[in-house]
Structure formats: structure tokens, C-alpha cells
Design a protein around this motif. Structure first.
Motif, PDB file in Angstrom:
ATOM      1  N   UNK A 123       0.630  -1.478  -0.091  1.00  0.00           N
ATOM      2  CA  UNK A 123      -0.098   0.153  -0.636  1.00  0.00           C
ATOM      3  C   UNK A 123       0.551   0.982   0.198  1.00  0.00           C
ATOM      4  N   UNK A 124       0.962   2.223  -1.070  1.00  0.00           N
ATOM      5  CA  UNK A 124       1.749   2.862  -1.443  1.00  0.00           C
ATOM      6  C   UNK A 124       0.716   4.147  -1.153  1.00  0.00           C
ATOM      7  N   UNK A 125       1.112   5.330  -0.167  1.00  0.00           N
ATOM      8  CA  UNK A 125       0.156   6.751  -0.791  1.00  0.00           C
ATOM      9  C   UNK A 125       0.420   7.291  -1.458  1.00  0.00           C
ATOM     10  N   UNK A 126      -0.635   8.417  -1.743  1.00  0.00           N
ATOM     11  CA  UNK A 126      -0.562   8.890  -2.908  1.00  0.00           C
ATOM     12  C   UNK A 126       0.689   9.949  -2.792  1.00  0.00           C
ATOM     13  N   UNK A 127       1.347  10.734  -3.362  1.00  0.00           N
ATOM     14  CA  UNK A 127       1.710  11.932  -3.543  1.00  0.00           C
ATOM     15  C   UNK A 127       1.154  13.112  -3.636  1.00  0.00           C
ATOM     16  N   UNK A 128       1.859  14.405  -2.702  1.00  0.00           N
ATOM     17  CA  UNK A 128       1.457  15.285  -2.538  1.00  0.00           C
ATOM     18  C   UNK A 128       2.343  16.208  -2.830  1.00  0.00           C
ATOM     19  N   UNK A 129       2.476  16.679  -4.323  1.00  0.00           N
ATOM     20  CA  UNK A 129       3.674  17.609  -4.790  1.00  0.00           C
ATOM     21  C   UNK A 129       2.902  19.060  -4.934  1.00  0.00           C
ATOM     22  N   UNK A 130       4.027  19.516  -5.647  1.00  0.00           N
ATOM     23  CA  UNK A 130       3.478  21.581  -5.298  1.00  0.00           C
ATOM     24  C   UNK A 130       2.423  21.684  -6.702  1.00  0.00           C
ATOM     25  N   UNK A 131       2.181  20.837  -7.519  1.00  0.00           N
ATOM     26  CA  UNK A 131       1.647  21.281  -9.003  1.00  0.00           C
ATOM     27  C   UNK A 131       2.279  22.678  -9.788  1.00  0.00           C
ATOM     28  N   UNK A 132       1.354  23.427 -10.629  1.00  0.00           N
ATOM     29  CA  UNK A 132       2.093  23.899 -11.590  1.00  0.00           C
ATOM     30  C   UNK A 132       1.643  25.557 -11.206  1.00  0.00           C
ATOM     31  N   UNK A 133       2.799  25.955 -11.819  1.00  0.00           N
ATOM     32  CA  UNK A 133       3.665  27.232 -10.344  1.00  0.00           C
ATOM     33  C   UNK A 133       2.072  27.943 -11.209  1.00  0.00           C
ATOM     34  N   UNK A 134       1.983  28.975 -10.290  1.00  0.00           N
ATOM     35  CA  UNK A 134       1.306  30.211 -10.197  1.00  0.00           C
ATOM     36  C   UNK A 134       1.639  30.677 -11.408  1.00  0.00           C
ATOM     37  N   UNK A 135       0.223  31.218 -11.967  1.00  0.00           N
ATOM     38  CA  UNK A 135       0.277  32.621 -12.971  1.00  0.00           C
ATOM     39  C   UNK A 135       1.128  33.629 -12.815  1.00  0.00           C
ATOM     40  N   UNK A 136       1.837  34.232 -14.190  1.00  0.00           N
ATOM     41  CA  UNK A 136       1.695  35.417 -13.268  1.00  0.00           C
ATOM     42  C   UNK A 136       1.064  36.322 -12.779  1.00  0.00           C
ATOM     43  N   UNK A 137       1.423  37.320 -12.149  1.00  0.00           N
ATOM     44  CA  UNK A 137       0.717  38.718 -11.638  1.00  0.00           C
ATOM     45  C   UNK A 137      -0.008  39.290 -12.918  1.00  0.00           C
ATOM     46  N   UNK A 138       0.584  39.377 -14.210  1.00  0.00           N
ATOM     47  CA  UNK A 138       0.086  39.639 -14.861  1.00  0.00           C
ATOM     48  C   UNK A 138      -1.282  39.725 -15.765  1.00  0.00           C
ATOM     49  N   UNK A 139      -1.342  38.392 -15.739  1.00  0.00           N
ATOM     50  CA  UNK A 139      -1.856  37.110 -16.603  1.00  0.00           C
ATOM     51  C   UNK A 139      -3.544  37.769 -16.772  1.00  0.00           C
ATOM     52  N   UNK A 140      -3.425  37.816 -15.069  1.00  0.00           N
ATOM     53  CA  UNK A 140      -5.377  38.225 -14.335  1.00  0.00           C
ATOM     54  C   UNK A 140      -6.322  39.671 -15.649  1.00  0.00           C
ATOM     55  N   UNK A 141      -5.243  40.292 -15.645  1.00  0.00           N
ATOM     56  CA  UNK A 141      -5.312  41.933 -16.395  1.00  0.00           C
ATOM     57  C   UNK A 141      -5.388  41.752 -17.534  1.00  0.00           C
ATOM     58  N   UNK A 142      -4.345  40.340 -18.521  1.00  0.00           N
ATOM     59  CA  UNK A 142      -4.205  41.016 -19.540  1.00  0.00           C
ATOM     60  C   UNK A 142      -5.619  40.146 -19.995  1.00  0.00           C
ATOM     61  N   UNK A 143      -5.945  41.280 -21.145  1.00  0.00           N
ATOM     62  CA  UNK A 143      -7.002  40.702 -22.442  1.00  0.00           C
ATOM     63  C   UNK A 143      -7.026  39.692 -22.989  1.00  0.00           C
ATOM     64  N   UNK A 144      -5.707  40.146 -23.982  1.00  0.00           N
ATOM     65  CA  UNK A 144      -5.207  39.261 -24.748  1.00  0.00           C
ATOM     66  C   UNK A 144      -5.403  37.840 -24.302  1.00  0.00           C
ATOM     67  N   UNK A 145      -5.449  37.362 -25.414  1.00  0.00           N
ATOM     68  CA  UNK A 145      -5.262  35.467 -25.602  1.00  0.00           C
ATOM     69  C   UNK A 145      -3.798  35.140 -24.932  1.00  0.00           C
ATOM     70  N   UNK A 146      -3.071  34.320 -24.048  1.00  0.00           N
ATOM     71  CA  UNK A 146      -1.889  34.100 -23.638  1.00  0.00           C
ATOM     72  C   UNK A 146      -2.703  32.408 -23.227  1.00  0.00           C
ATOM     73  N   UNK A 147      -0.536  31.896 -24.355  1.00  0.00           N
ATOM     74  CA  UNK A 147      -0.710  29.910 -23.765  1.00  0.00           C
ATOM     75  C   UNK A 147      -1.274  30.528 -22.296  1.00  0.00           C
ATOM     76  N   UNK A 148      -0.273  31.036 -21.491  1.00  0.00           N
ATOM     77  CA  UNK A 148      -0.887  30.082 -20.310  1.00  0.00           C
ATOM     78  C   UNK A 148      -2.083  30.431 -19.895  1.00  0.00           C
ATOM     79  N   UNK A 149      -2.746  31.379 -20.183  1.00  0.00           N
ATOM     80  CA  UNK A 149      -4.828  31.119 -20.527  1.00  0.00           C
ATOM     81  C   UNK A 149      -5.542  29.839 -21.483  1.00  0.00           C
ATOM     82  N   UNK A 150      -4.320  29.659 -22.471  1.00  0.00           N
ATOM     83  CA  UNK A 150      -5.053  29.319 -23.618  1.00  0.00           C
ATOM     84  C   UNK A 150      -5.479  27.468 -22.883  1.00  0.00           C
TER      85      UNK A 150
END
Length: 621
Positions: free
Chosen positions: A388-415
Motif C-alpha cells: 500500500x503506497x500513499x498518494x503523493x503530495x506535490x507542489x503542482x504547477x507554478x502560479x500564473x504571472x500576476x499580469x495574467x489576470x489583467x491581460x485581455x489578450x489570449x495568452x498560452x498560459x490562459x489558452x
């Protein structure tokens, strides 16, 4: 459009009445023509060789044949009309080969392509090579000049030089097939066809069938169609016994095992079996770059994509450092699949279950085959002994750039995360090479079928591949059956094709085939102003990364759609993207629909940027 069982192709080439060609060994026609193909089987229990070939192929589950008509293949092609298969005339032979590949990946039977000798088969060879590199079953049928013309080395079009060898092209493709047969003799033709079909299945790679035009109507025993084919590959028993014992012991004794599930599982149709095995093991599981969609990503034991140093934080360490046993099912250790060879697992704790052998901690068990061994392993597993092996706890993806939330243009990090939410269970998604491959890894998949050609990486593959996949889905729906790797023949899954505008220009003609066949396909074009994958690697401002600018708004109309402009949407902002993705006709598409997404030419998925940096470091730039 002709019904599926009908092929509206003239059975007789205009060359047949030419006295000069008749004197040169009747190069383009058989010694006789059709009299009544609907009664092709004679009272004596024989059948024309051409009809036998198609009926044998039909028995494999093939319902669609790709290719182009040409003077040497018309009489063979005409016999398709006496089967339940549907002939598709593609735009060119390269597209036909790509489409046959896509058909096979979805339906599970071989994709089939018919070409003429010379110009036709050589045009297809790049597509066939991709199928060879990625273990896709293809039957390439080549119709050639008559035997007499070949023996006399007649200088006919599609031949090379003085006293030409009419079979020289078959030699050119020898490195991208696993078996071939020349149907020169009706006494051995049936055995030759069956032999290459068996090898096509056993090795899951392309085969080549060469038939002179004057052999098409030769009679062979119809009873041979009732002889079953052996299409499975059995391991060497003693080697498989030893491998199974050693692997089970390693699993039972492990403390921190992890599993990698890779692309060969898809190519050999083993996704349902491996999913069942993973449910038994419950070990922390990852997929390499090319293994995405093998595992249900909602499973609690799935922890993301392992791509060497291009993995999310914590993944490389979990696989390479914290584990004591790494079980790798169906590995394909290419540069792209290993993060530019940055994936480095200690062989002393590595179990590789390869196509033709098992390697455990450096000890090789030869002659142990992937499907056979995984079946045996699943059947032999004692759950009470599995740690029996415990599932892993990993950091996950890095948070999006702070400017991403204000950006209206489509970016790859959003798409790409948004595309993951757009997909739904049972969708079939084809993605072309380049930016799309690097971006879509960040999408969380529901239980979809995802196809990318990342090893051979021939840009332009995925559009014809999607056409072939959509034809396969239609065939599955008609027969009310399921396809390869559990692909549903029913249900509400869509066919979705994602590409860059550069890749689109290589094989765009097959959009016309989609429209002609009445297929339901969503086309998503990422327009980033040129070849972004190369632009990201080196000299980003160089003019050779730029391409011609097409107005995709008129593409569907150009290829024959009646209301193409109304079904084409162009978006530049996140709000515009959201409106299109939530449209009813994108939820339940009828016909071909296009979404063109504009992004900045200097905006790249983070993995692509990391790849570019690694490339420049390697080159010392």
C-alpha cells in the motif's frame, strides 16, 4: 456523393486501347477486363485476386480505404465496389498516408492506402515512415505495371532512366515497413497477403503489398477467405515465466514504487488493460509527454506528466530520487518524450516493459512481448502482496504571472488550461506538432483520446490524421462498436483538431475531404504569426520564421462549404474566446467549424521556452 459500397471510378484506363502499350506488355491493364464484378466469384469456387485482397482486408474491420486513383490501380480499385468498404479519394498521397494513420489509431484495424507505383508510393513514403516510427498498423497497396512490361524494362512514365527497373521504388521504402509481398503468382499470392497482414499486426507497423495490374483478375481459391489469421504475438514461455516471477517479486518487495505509462500502450491497443492493472496496483502514476490520455487523469493516483527537467515542480524528484522501483510500461525514449534526454532514472531500480522484452534492473528477458506480458502480469498479480503506497503530495504547477489576470489578450498560459475545460469525455483530439504539443500538456484532460505524432514529428500530419480519425469514428458509429483503446462508437464525443497556422498550410487540402464526406469536426487554429517552435529556439526575429498570411475566414467556403464564413470565428481576447467555446454549435457540431485564435508571436508555452533555452545551451549560444 456515391454510397459507401459504390466506387464511381472507370474500371478501364484509356491506355488499354493504345496499340503501342499493348505491344509493350499491356503495362496499364490486365489481360482481360471486368465482365460482371458483382458475380466475380466463379462457379468453380475461385475469386479474382484483387477482390480477394479487399475482402481479406475487410475481414480485419477496415471500412474505409484511402488513396488516389491512377492508371495502374483503377481495375484493382474498382473491386472495392464489390465489398462493404468505402473508397476515399484524398487530395494527395501524403495526406492519404496521414489519414490512414489516423484511421488506424482510432479504429484499431490497419489503415489502408492504395497508390500507383512510383510517383504515388513515393509521395506517401513520409507518412508511412511516421507510422513505422510510431508503431501504427498500415497496409500500403501499390498497383504497378504489368509483368511483361516489367520484364522488358519498358520506359513508361513513372519510371527512371533507360531500361528502368519498375520495382526500384519498392526498394526505397524497404526501411519503413516490416514485411512485403509481390503478388506475381496466383499460386502463392494468398499466402503472401496473409503473411504480411500477420506481420502488420504482430509488429504493429506498416506492410507493403505490390500487385502488377495483370494479376488483379487472376483466380485464387475463395475458400481461403475462411482460413482464420493468427494476429496475436505469443511470448517465449520460459522467458515470460521468469520475467513474470522476477517482476512480481520486485513489486511485492518495493516500498516506494511509481509507474510511468507511455505511448506504446496506445499503439498496441492496451489502454483498457493497463488502466485495469493500475487500478489494482494504485501506485503513484505519471505519463511521459507522449503517454498523455493513457491514464484517466481524474484518478487519485495520477500525478501529472513526467518530462525530465521540463516537468512540474516535484515530479522529477518523485520519479528519479524518492522511488525505489520505477515501472515503465511501453517506453519510447525519444528526445521529446524524455525532456531532451534530461530524464535520468537509475537503471538499478528501473523496470522497462518494452515491445519485445522486459528489462528489470539491467537483466533482460528477451522474447517477452508487451501485450502478452501485461496480460500475464495482470492475471498473476496477488493483490494481498501488493504494497500500500500513499498518494503523493506535490507542489503542482507554478502560479500564473500576476499580469495574467489583467491581460485581455489570449495568452498560452490562459489558452491551454481553458482548452482542458472545453474538452469532454469521449472526445477525440488530434494535435499537430510544434507549439500545440508543448502547450496542451498543461490541459487537464477528461477521459478523451488524444493523438499526437511527437516522435516522427512531421508538421502537417494532424489535419489529414484528423480526417482519418473522423472517418474511423463514423465507421464505428455505423457498426455500433467500440474502437481502439476503448474509443466509443456511440456517445457524445466530438472530433477536435488543434494546429498552428503554419502546420495548417502544409496539408490544408484535406479540409475539402472533411466537407465532401459530411464529417463533424471542430478545427482550432492557433495563429501566432509564423513558425513559433523554431522562432522560440533561435534567432526569433529572422524572416525565415514568417509565413504567408491566409484569411481563414473564407477557408470553408473555398473548400465547398455552403455557409463556411458563418461557421468560422476569429478571436483575439479572452472574452471572445469564451463566447465561441460556449456556443451550442461547438458543444454539438454539425459539419466543420473553425475557431482561429490569435496570439502574440513572441508568446510561447513555458515548456517550449524551456526547450528553446536548453537547445541554445546545448549549442553554446
Amino acid at each position: 456523393m456515391a454510397p459507401p459500397s459504390t466506387v464511381r471510378v472507370p474500371y478501364k484506363s484509356s491506355f488499354i486501347s493504345c496499340p503501342a502499350l499493348a505491344a509493350q506488355g499491356r503495362a496499364f491493364s490486365s489481360s482481360r477486363c471486368f465482365k460482371n464484378e458483382s458475380k466475380a466469384a466463379s462457379a468453380g469456387g475461385t475469386i479474382p485476386l484483387g477482390l480477394f485482397l479487399w475482402k481479406r482486408i475487410q475481414q480485419l474491420g477496415v471500412r474505409t480505404v484511402m488513396g488516389l486513383p491512377g492508371d495502374t490501380n483503377l481495375e484493382l480499385l474498382h473491386y472495392i465496389g464489390s465489398t462493404d468498404m468505402h473508397w476515399v479519394g484524398n487530395s494527395n498521397e501524403l495526406n492519404a498516408a496521414y489519414a490512414a494513420d489516423g484511421y488506424s489509431r482510432i479504429k484499431g484495424c490497419p489503415g489502408v492506402i492504395l497508390t500507383t507505383m512510383g510517383v504515388g508510393e513515393l509521395s506517401a513514403i513520409n507518412g508511412i515512415a511516421g507510422s513505422f516510427a510510431e508503431n501504427v498498423k498500415i497496409i500500403h497497396v501499390v498497383a504497378a505495371t504489368g509483368k511483361a512490361a516489367q520484364e522488358k524494362r519498358v520506359m513508361i512514365h513513372h519510371t527512371l532512366g533507360d531500361s528502368p527497373d519498375h520495382r526500384i521504388y519498392a526498394k526505397m521504402s524497404s526501411s519503413v515497413r516490416v514485411s512485403h509481398c509481390y503478388l506475381d503468382d496466383e499460386a502463392t499470392a494468398v499466402a503472401g497477403i496473409d503473411r504480411v497482414i500477420q506481420e502488420c499486426y504482430v509488429q504493429s507497423r506498416p506492410v507493403y503489398i505490390y500487385i502488377p495490374v495483370d494479376m488483379v483478375h487472376k483466380q485464387v481459391p475463395e475458400s481461403a477467405l475462411s482460413i482464420p489469421l493468427s494476429l496475436a504475438r505469443s511470448s517465449e514461455k520460459e522467458a515470460e515465466d521468469r520475467a513474470t516471477h522476477a517482476v512480481l517479486k520486485a513489486i511485492y518487495e518495493s516500498k516506494n514504487p511509481v509507474v510511468l505509462v507511455d505511448s506504446l500502450i496506445l499503439q498496441f491497443g492496451l489502454r483498457p488493460l493497463v488502466r485495469s492493472l493500475l487500478d489494482q496496483l494504485q501506485f503513484p502514476t505519471f505519463c511521459p509527454f507522449m503517454g498523455k490520455s493513457v491514464i484517466e487523469e481524474t484518478k487519485p493516483y495520477f500525478h501529472g506528466t513526467y518530462n525530465g527537467k521540463f516537468s512540474y515542480p516535484g515530479i522529477q524528484e518523485a520519479v528519479e530520487e524518492d522511488s525505489d522501483l520505477v515501472i515503465h510500461f511501453g517506453p519510447l525514449p525519444t528526445d521529446m518524450n524524455t525532456g531532451g534526454f534530461s530524464a535520468k532514472i537509475d537503471p538499478r531500480k528501473l523496470l522497462l516493459v518494452e515491445e519485445t522484452r522486459v528489462i528489470l534492473r539491467g537483466e533482460a528477458f528477451e522474447g517477452v512481448y508487451l501485450a502478452s506480458f501485461l496480460t500475464r502480469l495482470s492475471e498473476s498479480l496477488n493483490i494481498s502482496k501488493v504494497p500500500e503506497v500513499k498518494y503523493l503530495t506535490l507542489p503542482g504547477p507554478p502560479p500564473p504571472d500576476k499580469s495574467e489576470g489583467k491581460e485581455t489578450q489570449i495568452t498560452h498560459s490562459h489558452l491551454w488550461p481553458r482548452m482542458g475545460k472545453f474538452f469532454r469525455a469521449h472526445d477525440i483530439v488530434f494535435a499537430d506538432g510544434g507549439t500545440t504539443h508543448f502547450g496542451i500538456i498543461d490541459a487537464d484532460f477528461p477521459d478523451i483520446t488524444y493523438v499526437m505524432q511527437n516522435h516522427w514529428a512531421s508538421i502537417g500530419y494532424a489535419l489529414p490524421g484528423t480526417f482519418g480519425g473522423a472517418m474511423a469514428k463514423r465507421d464505428l458509429m455505423k457498426s455500433k462498436t467500440h474502437g481502439w483503446n476503448g474509443v466509443k462508437g456511440d456517445g457524445n464525443g466530438r472530433v477536435i483538431f488543434i494546429t498552428g497556422e503554419g502546420a495548417m498550410q502544409l496539408t490544408v487540402q484535406e479540409v475539402g475531404s472533411m466537407i465532401r464526406e459530411g464529417l463533424d469536426v471542430i478545427i482550432i487554429i492557433i495563429n501566432n504569426g509564423g513558425y513559433s517552435i523554431e522562432r522560440c529556439v533561435v534567432h526569433p526575429e529572422a524572416s525565415y520564421h514568417d509565413i504567408a498570411t491566409w484569411n481563414h475566414k473564407h477557408m470553408l467556403d473555398f473548400f465547398g462549404a455552403k455557409d463556411g464564413a458563418a461557421r468560422t470565428h476569429q478571436v483575439r481576447t479572452k472574452e471572445e474566446l469564451e463566447k465561441v467555446l460556449t456556443r451550442p454549435d461547438f458543444e454539438n457540431p454539425k459539419g466543420v467549424h473553425v475557431l482561429e485564435v490569435f496570439t502574440d508571436k513572441m508568446d510561447f508555452p513555458w515548456r517550449l521556452k524551456a526547450f528553446g533555452e536548453a537547445y541554445r545551451e546545448m549549442k553554446g549560444k
